[in-house]
Design an enzyme around this catalytic site. Structure first.
Site, short mmCIF file in Angstrom:
data_model
loop_
_atom_site.label_atom_id
_atom_site.label_comp_id
_atom_site.label_asym_id
_atom_site.label_seq_id
_atom_site.Cartn_x
_atom_site.Cartn_y
_atom_site.Cartn_z
N LYS A 1 0.86 -1.19 0.00
CA LYS A 1 0.00 0.00 0.00
C LYS A 1 0.90 1.23 0.00
O LYS A 1 1.19 1.82 1.05
CB LYS A 1 -0.93 -0.01 1.22
CG LYS A 1 -2.10 0.97 1.08
CD LYS A 1 -3.05 0.56 -0.04
CE LYS A 1 -4.23 1.49 -0.17
NZ LYS A 1 -5.09 1.17 -1.29
N SER B 1 -8.65 -0.26 -5.09
CA SER B 1 -8.86 0.16 -3.71
C SER B 1 -10.37 0.35 -3.47
O SER B 1 -11.14 -0.59 -3.55
CB SER B 1 -8.04 1.41 -3.40
OG SER B 1 -7.67 1.45 -2.04
#
Length: 619
Positions: free
Chosen positions: A204, A405
């Site tokens: 991430k 996401s």
């Protein structure tokens, strides 16, 4: 009794205001009357003039190719009436509709593709148009592409034409995918801003530019894996369309310095030699070519033609019967209400609810082109799709350029998820950023002090260092949301959270890579999604496609990017830091945009916001 000067002033201002208001109402009434007259003429006055045989469709694409234009109908009307050329976006669905209708129309004999004004698009959307060009050609109709030059996006479409021509002074610029990002750790240290990153997911990397001076090894690995796959898809498609040998594009790119020297720097001549274009012609020479191949206009000065906008106006969608409802989810995902071209947790949920409650709509397609955003807003949208399925209406997700996401989160309640092989998806991870400006105020000589009844009373104050206890609470919350994300994904994909976690951790995949890892169901197009939804709803081949959309409010919402104490402090330092640096305008603008996004987070009234955002974009 004599009147005071102020009374005369008030009277004069009142008269002026009433005159202005009357003029405004008169103008809009006249515009409305003109629209009514035009509508009546269209209905009773014979409608549009039929096209002559062998008419050429001129596909002059302008601006960015998008899923949904921003703005509203009133703005479009005013620009149309004034004659102003203000459109900077072209809707993908409009291009597909025009090409597919023209492919079947006996009056359309060929098409001319002009790409100079095409300013940007994602790879998946370009592939949709490229496929439509191939369908047009499959009916025996020629497509001639012309450009003064071609950038990488423009050339992907041009490569699918029957013939490609370029101006003798033009170039074909193929520079590959991937980019260097700006990293702000040292810059933020200099102005006294501390960015606290709390996240789940090794890959991430969305917020790394604010806490590091370069990419982490994990981010570099994932980015290389992604862009190399996208580039292989691009080069393979161009080579197939231009009938080149596999791998030829990379050979030519690597040999570019030597090859350019052989033609004395004439890059247009080099484009012909490397078979990127078929010939060099000016725009007037293209006009003469089309006159020779088609039919002349009545004035004899050009060829019979119809442009993109005019042909689009000739298309009349079905107004009755069972339908597949399409909700566009394009842009960043935010809480609350958002206008066209963006996603709001409340507003997009309402659109899905409208589709569910419409008896004529038998299935729903969610078209996603989003890098994500608010986790809460994403869950509101996902829940509405879950309720739609529970109500007996099939839901199919069609992924466009990006569905990562939060864009992946909203895709998890579907009967089928369809993505293009080049869609950017995945990035299942969560993070929160807490910018702190305590060092900024130290430099300014400002101090904060006070009394609160609990330690939480001032924990989210951006002018004070992050309290470790507050950081622990946020990290626990982020961990919980990540577990929720992976758990819901596991349920949707009919697997285990552990298997989802192995391909999650915030890592971004192409559509083809996601299919291999079980994150999507099918590789296909937007048209495939519509057909799947219709089949699941047992509609047969005769069905309507209805777009469920809303207008923006009359008063545009004003967003204060630099509101709040930390935003004001950081904004002032950024402006001072960038001023007089000699940075090119584009570089300074990019830095200002990225840092203003950070400021926006700092200006939020919430203690923190859980973000499911990949901070990625289509190549």
């Amino acid at each position: 009794m004599s009147r005071s000067p102020f009374a005369y002033l008030r009277s004069g201002l009142g008269f002026c205001w009433r005159a202005l208001d009357a003029s405004r109402r008169a103008l809009f009434n006249l515009l409305f009357l003109a629209l009514i007259i035009a509508l009546l003429y269209t209905i009773f006055g014979g409608g549009l003039k039929p096209l002559a045989a062998k008419t050429t469709l001129v596909l002059d694409l302008k601006g960015a190719l998008v899923e949904q234009t921003s703005g509203n109908a009133r703005e479009a009307l005013m620009s149309s009436v004034s004659g102003a050329e203000t459109r900077k976006m072209t809707q993908l669905r409009d291009v597909l509709a025009v090409l597919d209708a023209a492919a079947k129309a006996p009056s359309i004999g060929a098409a001319v593709l002009l790409t100079d004004d095409l300013q940007g698009s994602g790879l998946a959307a370009l592939r949709e148009v490229a496929a439509a060009l191939e369908r047009f050609k499959a009916g025996g109709k020629q497509v001639v592409a012309w450009g003064s030059s071609f950038d990488q996006r423009q050339y992907l479409l041009a490569a699918h034409a029957s013939e490609v021509y370029m101006h003798p002074m033009g170039t074909v610029l193929l520079d590959g995918f991937g980019r260097y990002r700006n990293y702000y750790r040292d810059a933020l240290d200099k102005v006294g801003v501390t960015v606290n990153l709390l996240k789940v997911g090794t890959f991430k990397s969305a917020a790394e530019p604010f806490i590091a001076n370069g990419p982490s090894p994990a981010a570099a690995e994932a980015d290389a894996y992604l862009v190399n796959a996208l580039w292989a898809s691009y080069t393979g498609e161009v080579e197939k369309a231009r009938k080149m040998q596999p791998g030829q594009l990379m050979v030519d790119i690597n040999a570019l310095p030597d090859n350019a020297a052989k033609v004395d720097g004439d890059l247009a001549k080099l484009a012909v030699a490397t078979k990127l274009v078929d010939g060099l012609k000016t725009r007037d020479e293209i006009r003469q070519l089309m006159i020779q191949r088609g039919v002349k206009e009545s004035n004899g000065k050009s060829f019979a033609q119809v442009n993109f906008d005019d042909y689009l106006a000739r298309l009349h969608p079905k107004l009755s019967g069972d339908a597949v409802g399409v909700v566009i989810a394009a842009g960043e995902i935010s809480d609350g209400v958002a206008g066209p071209g963006s996603i709001g947790g409340e507003s997009t949920s309402k659109l899905i609810r409208m589709a569910r409650e419409d008896d004529k709509i038998k299935a729903v397609v969610l078209r996603v082109d989003s890098p994500g955003g608010s986790a809460f807003a994403s869950e509101l949208i996902r829940r509405e799709l879950e309720l739609t399925r529970a109500a007996g209406k099939p839901v199919v997700v069609s992924m466009g350029n990006v569905a990562a996401s939060g864009g992946y989160w909203i895709s998890m309640s579907a009967d089928e998820v369809i993505a293009d092989p080049t869609t950017i998806t995945g990035s299942i991870g969560v993070f929160a950023l807490l910018p702190k400006a305590d060092k900024v105020i130290d430099k300014l000589g400002i101090h904060t002090a006070g009394t609160t009844t609990t330690w939480m009373g001032d924990a989210s104050n951006p002018l004070r260092p992050l309290d470790p206890r507050f950081g622990q609470v946020i990290q626990s919350s982020i961990n919980h949301i990540y577990a929720d994300f992976t758990g819901r994904a596991a349920k949707a994909r009919k697997t285990t959270p552990e298997k989802i976690d192995a391909v999650a951790q915030g890592r971004v995949w192409t559509g083809a890579q996601a299919k291999e890892r079980g994150l999507i169901d099918t590789l296909g197009s937007y048209g495939d999604a519509l057909k799947s939804a219709a089949t699941r709803a047992k509609l047969g081949g005769d069905y309507r496609v209805v777009y469920i959309e809303r207008e923006t409010s009359k008063v545009d919402r004003l967003i204060d990017l630099f509101g709040g104490s930390v935003a004001q402090a950081v904004g002032a330092q950024v402006k001072l830091g960038l001023a007089g640096t000699g940075l090119p305008a584009g570089v300074a603008g990019e830095a200002a945009r990225e840092l203003s996004w950070l400021n926006e987070l700092g200006a939020s009234r919430k203690p923190f916001m859980a973000l499911t955002h990949c901070l990625c974009e289509a190549p």
